[in-house]
Enzyme design. Structure first.
Site, short mmCIF file in Angstrom:
data_model
loop_
_atom_site.label_atom_id
_atom_site.label_comp_id
_atom_site.label_asym_id
_atom_site.label_seq_id
_atom_site.Cartn_x
_atom_site.Cartn_y
_atom_site.Cartn_z
N ASP A 1 0.73 -1.57 0.12
CA ASP A 1 -0.20 -0.04 -0.05
C ASP A 1 0.84 1.06 0.24
O ASP A 1 0.47 2.33 0.03
CB ASP A 1 -0.89 0.21 1.54
CG ASP A 1 -0.56 0.40 2.56
OD1 ASP A 1 1.16 -0.28 2.41
OD2 ASP A 1 -1.03 -0.36 3.72
N SER A 2 2.36 0.88 -0.16
CA SER A 2 2.38 2.28 0.16
C SER A 2 2.59 2.39 -1.73
O SER A 2 3.08 3.71 -1.62
CB SER A 2 4.29 1.71 -0.06
OG SER A 2 4.73 0.63 -0.42
N ASP B 1 -1.11 -5.80 -0.76
CA ASP B 1 -1.89 -5.87 0.47
C ASP B 1 -2.88 -5.40 0.94
O ASP B 1 -3.49 -4.68 0.06
CB ASP B 1 -0.53 -4.29 0.68
CG ASP B 1 0.26 -3.93 2.27
OD1 ASP B 1 0.27 -4.96 3.08
OD2 ASP B 1 1.51 -3.51 1.79
N LYS C 1 -1.45 -9.34 2.70
CA LYS C 1 -0.99 -9.65 3.43
C LYS C 1 -1.52 -8.58 4.80
O LYS C 1 -2.08 -7.27 3.98
CB LYS C 1 0.74 -7.98 3.71
CG LYS C 1 1.56 -7.94 4.82
CD LYS C 1 3.19 -7.83 4.09
CE LYS C 1 2.44 -5.69 3.72
NZ LYS C 1 2.39 -4.79 4.55
N GLU D 1 8.88 -5.05 10.38
CA GLU D 1 9.66 -2.55 10.00
C GLU D 1 10.09 -1.40 10.86
O GLU D 1 9.59 -2.22 12.67
CB GLU D 1 8.40 -2.17 9.39
CG GLU D 1 8.87 -0.66 8.90
CD GLU D 1 7.44 -0.31 8.21
OE1 GLU D 1 7.95 0.74 7.44
OE2 GLU D 1 6.97 -1.32 7.37
#
Length: 307
Positions: free
Chosen positions: A60-61, A99, A129, A198
């Protein structure tokens, strides 16, 4: 930092078999590092394929790197499905993970399963994810029991970064490190085949790797994780926004893109492009016939009274 990578590109990857969940588990058992990369469109997927990565995440980045949103939160399911579908068309070998965007799985198990099934059926993802432990572990369990593989994500979870105090490292106190551990083990118990760590202290991630049965993929979590993931636009220097400290630049592609477009613009304005080598020819006799016909016709003339 180098603008010209020194590692040779693999010459022949035609014999590679598609990466599967058992293959990833085997890599962990054998201590073979797992290479994961984000991609958001057909060309970036082709790059990942040609470079021989193991796992491609349509993160989703992409909300920020390709869609221009200020954070990952606004991106919709439909937008993510579009990105995943494009990446799917460019991949053959890597495992494809999509995502689940913020707001698409948190409300109920039914919502989570419905969204996950769309990523598999409509976009061709091999897995999905989701972020955080807690209720997300419950959602992960429901998705896994419905027949879809799930990757977890702990530590800094961008979708809920505000609640974590911003985009900052997680697990830097004993209590916070225990929370990262609890989330990771909850996701593993829910059936996740892998977990992303992360912005977690390297020592914390290293300690946890010896206790996890599934592969841990690090992004800002040190070298002890079973694999690493970076954002395509960050490692290649394409994205012009904030770059986290854990990113290593392997190229400065954006600068080269700007230079190339600027040179093109200068050539157009100077009349240097296009040149004869960029055009097509017509036989002189055919050109003469065309010119004669054009002179004899009136359909290309403006009508009387028309300005």
């Amino acid at each position: 930092m180098s603008a010209t990578p020194q590692t040779p590109v693999p010459k022949d990857l035609s014999g590679r078999m598609p990466v599967t969940l058992p293959r990833l588990a085997e890599k962990k058992r054998l201590g073979e590092p797992i290479v994961m990369l984000t991609a958001y469109d057909y060309p970036s997927a082709q790059v990942a394929e040609s470079a021989g990565v193991d796992v491609v995440l349509v993160g989703d980045s992409g909300a920020m790197t390709v869609l221009g949103y200020p954070s990952t939160v606004p991106v919709s399911v439909e937008e993510m499905l579009m990105l995943c579908s494009a990446v799917r068309r460019g991949l053959t070998t890597p495992l494809l993970v999509g995502d689940l965007p913020f707001g698409s799985y948190e409300s109920s198990d039914e919502q989570a399963v419905r969204t996950a099934h769309r990523f598999v059926k409509e976009a061709g993802c091999d897995a999905v994810k989701l972020e955080r432990g807690g209720t997300s572990a419950q959602r992960a369990r429901a998705i896994v029991e419905s027949g879809v593989a799930v990757m977890g994500h702990v530590g800094l979870t961008p979708q809920t970064a505000t609640a974590l105090g911003g985009h900052r490292a997680q697990g830097r106190t004993a209590e916070r490190a225990l929370q990262v551990a609890r989330d990771a083990f909850a996701l593993q118990d829910a059936g996740c085949f892998s977990i992303v760590f992360e912005a977690v202290p390297a020592a914390v991630a290293e300690e946890l790797m010896g206790h996890l049965d599934v592969p841990g993929i690090g992004i800002g979590a040190g070298p002890a994780t079973d694999g690493q993931v970076l954002v395509f636009h960050d490692l290649l220097g394409i994205y012009d926004g904030h770059v986290p400290r854990f990113v290593k630049r392997y190229a400065e592609v954006r600068a080269q893109m700007v230079a190339g477009v600027a040179e093109y613009a200068a050539d157009v304005r100077a009349g240097a492009f296009p040149g004869p080598e960029h055009g097509y020819t017509i036989d002189p006799d055919e050109l003469a016939r065309f010119q004669a016909h054009l002179r004899e016709t009136t359909w290309h003339q403006p009508s009387a009274g028309r300005l």
